[in-house]
Each structure stands twice: as C-alpha cells, then as structure tokens.
Design a protein around this motif. Structure first.
Motif, PDB file in Angstrom:
ATOM      1  N   GLY A   1       0.849  -1.183   0.000  1.00 46.11           N
ATOM      2  CA  GLY A   1       0.000   0.000   0.000  1.00 46.11           C
ATOM      3  C   GLY A   1       0.891   1.241   0.000  1.00 46.11           C
ATOM      4  N   ALA A   2       0.603   2.184  -0.905  1.00 42.83           N
ATOM      5  CA  ALA A   2       1.461   3.373  -1.030  1.00 42.83           C
ATOM      6  C   ALA A   2       1.383   4.264   0.219  1.00 42.83           C
ATOM      7  CB  ALA A   2       1.035   4.170  -2.266  1.00 42.83           C
ATOM      8  N   ASP A   3       0.270   4.154   0.966  1.00 47.62           N
ATOM      9  CA  ASP A   3       0.079   5.100   2.080  1.00 47.62           C
ATOM     10  C   ASP A   3       0.944   4.801   3.304  1.00 47.62           C
ATOM     11  OD1 ASP A   3      -1.821   6.057   0.418  1.00 47.62           O
ATOM     12  OD2 ASP A   3      -3.555   5.578   1.686  1.00 47.62           O
ATOM     13  N   ASN A   4       1.416   3.571   3.457  1.00 48.94           N
ATOM     14  CA  ASN A   4       2.190   3.270   4.675  1.00 48.94           C
ATOM     15  C   ASN A   4       3.389   2.347   4.374  1.00 48.94           C
ATOM     16  OD1 ASN A   4       0.755   0.938   4.198  1.00 48.94           O
ATOM     17  ND2 ASN A   4       0.213   0.563   6.336  1.00 48.94           N
ATOM     18  N   ASP A   5       4.096   2.642   3.277  1.00 48.23           N
ATOM     19  CA  ASP A   5       5.204   1.725   2.927  1.00 48.23           C
ATOM     20  C   ASP A   5       6.518   2.060   3.639  1.00 48.23           C
ATOM     21  OD1 ASP A   5       5.977   3.963   1.529  1.00 48.23           O
ATOM     22  OD2 ASP A   5       6.376   2.920  -0.360  1.00 48.23           O
ATOM     23  N   ALA A   6       6.526   3.130   4.464  1.00 47.06           N
ATOM     24  CA  ALA A   6       7.797   3.574   5.056  1.00 47.06           C
ATOM     25  C   ALA A   6       8.461   2.492   5.903  1.00 47.06           C
ATOM     26  CB  ALA A   6       7.571   4.832   5.892  1.00 47.06           C
ATOM     27  N   ALA A   7       7.649   1.761   6.692  1.00 48.74           N
ATOM     28  CA  ALA A   7       8.242   0.730   7.566  1.00 48.74           C
ATOM     29  C   ALA A   7       8.860  -0.382   6.725  1.00 48.74           C
ATOM     30  CB  ALA A   7       7.173   0.151   8.490  1.00 48.74           C
ATOM     31  N   PHE A   8       8.260  -0.666   5.565  1.00 42.32           N
ATOM     32  CA  PHE A   8       8.813  -1.707   4.678  1.00 42.32           C
ATOM     33  C   PHE A   8      10.105  -1.218   4.028  1.00 42.32           C
ATOM     34  CE2 PHE A   8       4.448  -3.057   5.120  1.00 42.32           C
ATOM     35  CZ  PHE A   8       4.568  -4.429   5.190  1.00 42.32           C
ATOM     36  N   VAL A   9      10.069   0.035   3.547  1.00 39.82           N
ATOM     37  CA  VAL A   9      11.254   0.584   2.885  1.00 39.82           C
ATOM     38  C   VAL A   9      12.442   0.549   3.854  1.00 39.82           C
ATOM     39  CG1 VAL A   9      12.234   2.698   1.885  1.00 39.82           C
ATOM     40  CG2 VAL A   9       9.896   1.995   1.294  1.00 39.82           C
ATOM     41  N   ARG A  10      12.175   0.933   5.100  1.00 42.72           N
ATOM     42  CA  ARG A  10      13.237   0.928   6.125  1.00 42.72           C
ATOM     43  C   ARG A  10      13.704  -0.508   6.387  1.00 42.72           C
ATOM     44  NH1 ARG A  10      10.661   4.263   9.343  1.00 42.72           N
ATOM     45  NH2 ARG A  10       9.805   2.579  10.593  1.00 42.72           N
ATOM     46  N   ALA A  11      12.737  -1.420   6.494  1.00 42.37           N
ATOM     47  CA  ALA A  11      13.109  -2.820   6.779  1.00 42.37           C
ATOM     48  C   ALA A  11      13.950  -3.396   5.637  1.00 42.37           C
ATOM     49  CB  ALA A  11      11.854  -3.661   6.982  1.00 42.37           C
ATOM     50  N   PHE A  12      13.587  -3.110   4.389  1.00 44.48           N
ATOM     51  CA  PHE A  12      14.347  -3.662   3.257  1.00 44.48           C
ATOM     52  C   PHE A  12      15.760  -3.101   3.265  1.00 44.48           C
ATOM     53  CE2 PHE A  12       9.982  -3.813   0.974  1.00 44.48           C
ATOM     54  CZ  PHE A  12       9.655  -4.952   1.685  1.00 44.48           C
ATOM     55  N   SER A  13      15.856  -1.797   3.570  1.00 51.58           N
ATOM     56  CA  SER A  13      17.191  -1.209   3.589  1.00 51.58           C
ATOM     57  C   SER A  13      18.005  -1.765   4.766  1.00 51.58           C
ATOM     58  CB  SER A  13      17.039   0.318   3.572  1.00 51.58           C
ATOM     59  OG  SER A  13      17.910   0.920   4.439  1.00 51.58           O
ATOM     60  N   ASP A  14      17.369  -1.931   5.932  1.00 56.45           N
ATOM     61  CA  ASP A  14      18.090  -2.506   7.091  1.00 56.45           C
ATOM     62  C   ASP A  14      18.555  -3.929   6.810  1.00 56.45           C
ATOM     63  OD1 ASP A  14      17.601  -0.209   8.434  1.00 56.45           O
ATOM     64  OD2 ASP A  14      16.088  -1.043   9.793  1.00 56.45           O
ATOM     65  N   MET A  15      17.677  -4.720   6.162  1.00 54.22           N
ATOM     66  CA  MET A  15      18.065  -6.132   5.965  1.00 54.22           C
ATOM     67  C   MET A  15      18.948  -6.296   4.738  1.00 54.22           C
ATOM     68  SD  MET A  15      14.665  -8.184   4.561  1.00 54.22           S
ATOM     69  CE  MET A  15      13.288  -7.311   5.212  1.00 54.22           C
ATOM     70  N   GLY A  16      18.942  -5.295   3.842  1.00 53.83           N
ATOM     71  CA  GLY A  16      19.772  -5.388   2.640  1.00 53.83           C
ATOM     72  C   GLY A  16      19.102  -6.178   1.527  1.00 53.83           C
ATOM     73  N   ALA A  17      17.766  -6.006   1.383  1.00 55.06           N
ATOM     74  CA  ALA A  17      17.049  -6.657   0.275  1.00 55.06           C
ATOM     75  C   ALA A  17      16.665  -5.586  -0.746  1.00 55.06           C
ATOM     76  CB  ALA A  17      15.790  -7.347   0.800  1.00 55.06           C
ATOM     77  N   GLU A  18      16.596  -5.996  -1.998  1.00 54.89           N
ATOM     78  CA  GLU A  18      16.229  -5.034  -3.051  1.00 54.89           C
ATOM     79  C   GLU A  18      14.702  -4.912  -3.122  1.00 54.89           C
ATOM     80  OE1 GLU A  18      16.227  -4.410  -7.863  1.00 54.89           O
ATOM     81  OE2 GLU A  18      16.744  -6.367  -7.009  1.00 54.89           O
ATOM     82  N   ASP A  19      14.214  -3.690  -3.080  1.00 52.62           N
ATOM     83  CA  ASP A  19      12.775  -3.422  -3.098  1.00 52.62           C
ATOM     84  C   ASP A  19      12.271  -3.368  -4.542  1.00 52.62           C
ATOM     85  OD1 ASP A  19      10.227  -2.394  -2.891  1.00 52.62           O
ATOM     86  OD2 ASP A  19      10.815  -0.580  -1.793  1.00 52.62           O
ATOM     87  N   TYR A  20      11.523  -4.401  -4.947  1.00 55.11           N
ATOM     88  CA  TYR A  20      10.947  -4.445  -6.297  1.00 55.11           C
ATOM     89  C   TYR A  20       9.413  -4.526  -6.194  1.00 55.11           C
ATOM     90  CZ  TYR A  20      10.800  -5.937 -11.268  1.00 55.11           C
ATOM     91  OH  TYR A  20      10.562  -6.033 -12.626  1.00 55.11           O
ATOM     92  N   PHE A  21       8.871  -4.056  -5.063  1.00 53.16           N
ATOM     93  CA  PHE A  21       7.422  -4.102  -4.834  1.00 53.16           C
ATOM     94  C   PHE A  21       6.689  -3.113  -5.726  1.00 53.16           C
ATOM     95  CE2 PHE A  21       8.103  -6.438  -0.914  1.00 53.16           C
ATOM     96  CZ  PHE A  21       6.885  -7.077  -0.688  1.00 53.16           C
ATOM     97  N   LEU A  22       5.487  -3.476  -6.138  1.00 55.21           N
ATOM     98  CA  LEU A  22       4.583  -2.537  -6.798  1.00 55.21           C
ATOM     99  C   LEU A  22       3.812  -1.807  -5.693  1.00 55.21           C
ATOM    100  CD1 LEU A  22       2.916  -4.696  -9.614  1.00 55.21           C
ATOM    101  CD2 LEU A  22       4.568  -2.837  -9.924  1.00 55.21           C
ATOM    102  N   ARG A  23       3.581  -0.522  -5.886  1.00 52.33           N
ATOM    103  CA  ARG A  23       2.746   0.214  -4.935  1.00 52.33           C
ATOM    104  C   ARG A  23       1.325   0.285  -5.480  1.00 52.33           C
ATOM    105  NH1 ARG A  23       7.846  -0.462  -3.323  1.00 52.33           N
ATOM    106  NH2 ARG A  23       8.393   0.841  -1.544  1.00 52.33           N
ATOM    107  N   ILE A  24       0.355   0.082  -4.595  1.00 54.43           N
ATOM    108  CA  ILE A  24      -1.042   0.230  -4.995  1.00 54.43           C
ATOM    109  C   ILE A  24      -1.706   1.198  -4.007  1.00 54.43           C
ATOM    110  CG2 ILE A  24      -1.281  -2.005  -6.167  1.00 54.43           C
ATOM    111  CD1 ILE A  24      -2.533  -3.174  -3.670  1.00 54.43           C
ATOM    112  N   PRO A  25      -2.809   1.832  -4.414  1.00 55.07           N
ATOM    113  CA  PRO A  25      -3.426   2.816  -3.515  1.00 55.07           C
ATOM    114  C   PRO A  25      -3.905   2.163  -2.212  1.00 55.07           C
ATOM    115  CG  PRO A  25      -4.379   2.953  -5.740  1.00 55.07           C
ATOM    116  CD  PRO A  25      -3.509   1.721  -5.710  1.00 55.07           C
ATOM    117  N   GLY A  26      -3.782   2.916  -1.109  1.00 52.85           N
ATOM    118  CA  GLY A  26      -4.279   2.426   0.181  1.00 52.85           C
ATOM    119  C   GLY A  26      -3.137   2.053   1.123  1.00 52.85           C
ATOM    120  N   ALA A  27      -3.504   1.419   2.232  1.00 58.03           N
ATOM    121  CA  ALA A  27      -2.520   1.067   3.270  1.00 58.03           C
ATOM    122  C   ALA A  27      -2.418  -0.444   3.411  1.00 58.03           C
ATOM    123  CB  ALA A  27      -2.931   1.689   4.603  1.00 58.03           C
ATOM    124  N   THR A  28      -1.196  -0.951   3.507  1.00 63.48           N
ATOM    125  CA  THR A  28      -0.974  -2.380   3.765  1.00 63.48           C
ATOM    126  C   THR A  28      -1.617  -2.737   5.111  1.00 63.48           C
ATOM    127  OG1 THR A  28       1.047  -2.367   2.480  1.00 63.48           O
ATOM    128  CG2 THR A  28       0.840  -4.126   4.107  1.00 63.48           C
TER     129      THR A  28
END
Ligand SMILES: O=P(O)(O)OC[C@H]1O[C@](O)(CO)[C@@H](O)[C@@H]1O
Length: 321
Positions: free
Chosen positions: A61-88
C-alpha cells in the motif's frame, strides 16, 4: 545465491505481549512492536541473514510503505514491490506468557485480476534478463482474487525453469500444488485441509506428506510445532525434533523453517545438516518476536540439541519406495 520472494498480501505485524489475555476486559500490554512482515518478507529476512542476495516483490500500500522501505534497507534486500493505492494491512499477534498466540490477520488491500496480471508481468520483466536461483511466493492471496490466481501465477513462473517455493494455505495451497509448485510447507492443520481428512497421528501425517510429495512437490516440508518437522524429498523421508526452548512468540517459526530449508537445498547441504539448521533456527525464532537469529550466543547448543533422523521404514512403505 539469488532469490526473489513474492508477497501478494504482506502485513505489518503488531506484536503485543501480555501476561494473559482476558477477553472482553481491559488488557495492559507488556510490550508492543510493529514490524514489516508477511511470509515473503520474513523469508527474505532469513535468507539475507544466511548470505543470499534477495529481491522482494508483491503489492505494498502506497500510504504506509515507510516501515517496509526501512526494513528492506536494514536487511539489505532489493525493493521491487509494486505500490497500490491504500494502506498495507496490520495483523495483530497477541502473545501470552504461557506461549499461546492469538492471531488476528486482516484481509488486506483488495486486488483485481488486472493488478494481478500486472504483478506477474512485473516479475516476468525481471526474469527476462535475470534468473534468480529460486522464487518464493509467501502468504495469503489478497481479497478480490479467486484461489485460481495462485495457480495462474505458479504456472506462469514455473515456465522459467526456476525452482518455485510456495508457503500458503487453504484453497491457494491446493491451487499451487496443482499448478506445479516445487516446494510447500503446510503445518498439520493445513496438510489435513489439503488431504481432506483429519491427521490423527504421526503415521497419518507421514502418509499425507508422502501423498503431497506424490503430487510432484519435490520438497515437501511439514511443520508441526514442538512435535517436529517432516521433510519428504528425493533424499528420503527425514524427521527433526526441535530442542526444548522457552516459547515467547511462535509467529515467525514456520517462515524461518521454510527459508532455512530453501537455503539448505540451494546450498546443497546434506539432509541431516540442512534439516538440523532449519529446525534449530526455527526453534530459536519462538524465543522472541521475529525470525530466527543465527548469531544467538547459544545457537550451537540449539543445533546440538536438535534430533534428526531418516525414517527408512516410512520410505519403504510409501511413495518413495
Ligand atoms: O498471509 P497470511 O496467511 O494472512 O499470513 C500472514 C502472517 O504470516 C506471518 O508471516 C507468519 O507466518 C506473519 O508475519 C503475517 O502476519
């Protein structure tokens, strides 16, 4: 090795620790944690910690992806997620001091068939120029999609010849099995649902696991909590009993087990060593919120205390004979 994990319906896990849960009363938590999760994301966390290069995809969900973006960067995974409207979605996990966990999983963001095709094409666009060593689909389907959506994704991705591991349940698991997934990891209840009959004892569990293997599931892993893990593959039928640990939160144990089994198979570990690692790491995971941690100071004790054996008698009577 390179792995892509696919999360059609990831979640933020809200883990609440309580002394004991009192229904219809005020409960005061001992601690609360919010963590980017879902089976694909948790699997990615474990695989990265085991040294793999991981790309994560699915819908966020595009509205609350910050925690995921941070987690991917902390763990060292490449973010290839599609964003869709709304909140995960947020999934609530209430864990009590006695080890009981009450899960309340939200349905998640609605996805239509058009968006589902877009996700498959997004993954295929990547596979067209870079083949990972394995693909993994984790978790439930989002609302709005029929179970056959899982089957169509599995079929499309299998055409690339990359091993496809799937961790899901219910009708989506049936669809993944029929469509040719290479590996699955039901627990006892999920296996019973797939088999269409209750699993009363260990023998019934082994027979159901062998039937699943007989459907072409090359790596059939069945998790059964403290009762252990059964693994059916061309290497035979193997069983592991986990070490006794103080149970705090069981939520990520299955994800940890499956991820470490994928690691074991990709790395060509011998069956005893691979199953031992996966079972011990999964036991480590239940001691706290989140996935298993190999850097735990007593991890080598957990490995030593995990019992692994090959069940030749079952092999002789079952589908592998
Ligand atoms: O997609 P499902 O089946 O709702 O499961 C999601 C849940 O599974 C977990 O990955 C644990 O297996 C949690 O992190 C998450 O909340």
């Amino acid at each position: 090795m390179r792995v892509m994990t696919i999360s059609p319906n990831p979640a933020l896990d809200l883990s609440i620790s309580l002394d004991s849960l009192r229904l219809a009363e005020l409960n005061r938590a001992q601690s609360i944690e919010l963590q980017a999760a879902g089976k694909g994301v948790n699997t990615a966390r474990v695989l990265v910690s085991l040294g793999h290069q991981v790309t994560v995809t699915g819908f966020l969900g595009a509205d609350n992806d910050a925690a995921f973006v941070r987690a991917f960067s902390d763990m060292g995974a490449e973010d290839y997620f599609l964003r869709i409207p709304g909140a995960t979605r947020i999934n609530t996990k209430l864990s009590e001091a006695n080890g009981n966990v009450t899960d309340i999983n939200a349905p998640g963001l609605e996805v239509d068939e058009h968006s589902w095709r877009r996700l498959i094409e997004h993954i295929e666009a990547r596979l067209a120029y870079e083949r990972p060593d394995a693909l993994m689909i984790g978790g439930s389907l989002p609302p709005g999609l029929p179970p056959s959506a899982m089957g169509s994704m599995v079929k499309r991705l299998r055409a690339y010849g990359v091993p496809l591991w799937v961790d899901t349940s219910g009708a989506a698991l049936n669809a993944a099995v029929s469509a040719g997934a290479n590996a699955v990891k039901p627990n006892r209840e999920e296996l019973a649902e797939w088999a269409g009959q209750p699993i009363a004892d260990e023998d019934a569990l082994h027979q159901a696991a062998l039937s699943l293997y007989g459907q072409g599931i090359e790596e059939t892993v069945v998790s059964d909590g403290a009762r252990g893990v059964t693994w059916v593959s061309a290497r035979g039928v193997w069983q592991a009993l986990p070490p006794k640990v103080a149970v705090a939160n069981t939520v990520c144990a299955g994800d940890t087990l499956f991820a470490a089994m994928l690691h074991a198979v990709l790395s060509g570990m011998n069956p005893d060593e691979g199953l031992r690692l996966a079972t011990a790491l999964s036991a480590e995971a239940v001691r706290h919120v989140g996935v298993g941690d190999m850097t735990a100071s007593d991890f080598s004790d957990l490995l030593d205390d995990t019992r692994v054996r090959r069940l030749n008698d079952v092999v002789a009577g079952g589908a592998l004979a």
